[in-house]
Design a protein around this motif. Structure first.
Motif: not given
Length: 68
Positions: A28-46
């Motif tokens: 939020s310190t970067f200003g209201p026009e700043t956008r953030l996208r997050l994603y999580h990648e999950v892998t379940v190996p045998a």
């Protein structure tokens, strides 16, 4: 662990909530026009596809806490 359990953990775990909250406050310190996208990648190996190595770590590190 299933997806619903992971989502519940992310929405309720105190440490995760603190890290996320601190990151949002910092963003939020970067200003209201700043956008953030997050994603999580999950892998379940045998089980046969997994190998873990902990060198010089205490016995409560990572997966060691469940096998030591």
């Amino acid at each position: 662990m299933d997806t619903a359990s992971l989502e519940e953990w992310a929405a309720s775990h105190p440490t995760h909530l603190k890290i996320y909250g601190d990151a949002m406050r910092h963003l939020s310190t970067f200003g209201p026009e700043t956008r953030l996208r997050l994603y999580h990648e999950v892998t379940v190996p045998a089980g046969t596809e997994q190998r873990f190595g902990y060198l010089g770590c205490h016995d409560r590190t990572g997966l060691l806490r469940v096998v030591v």
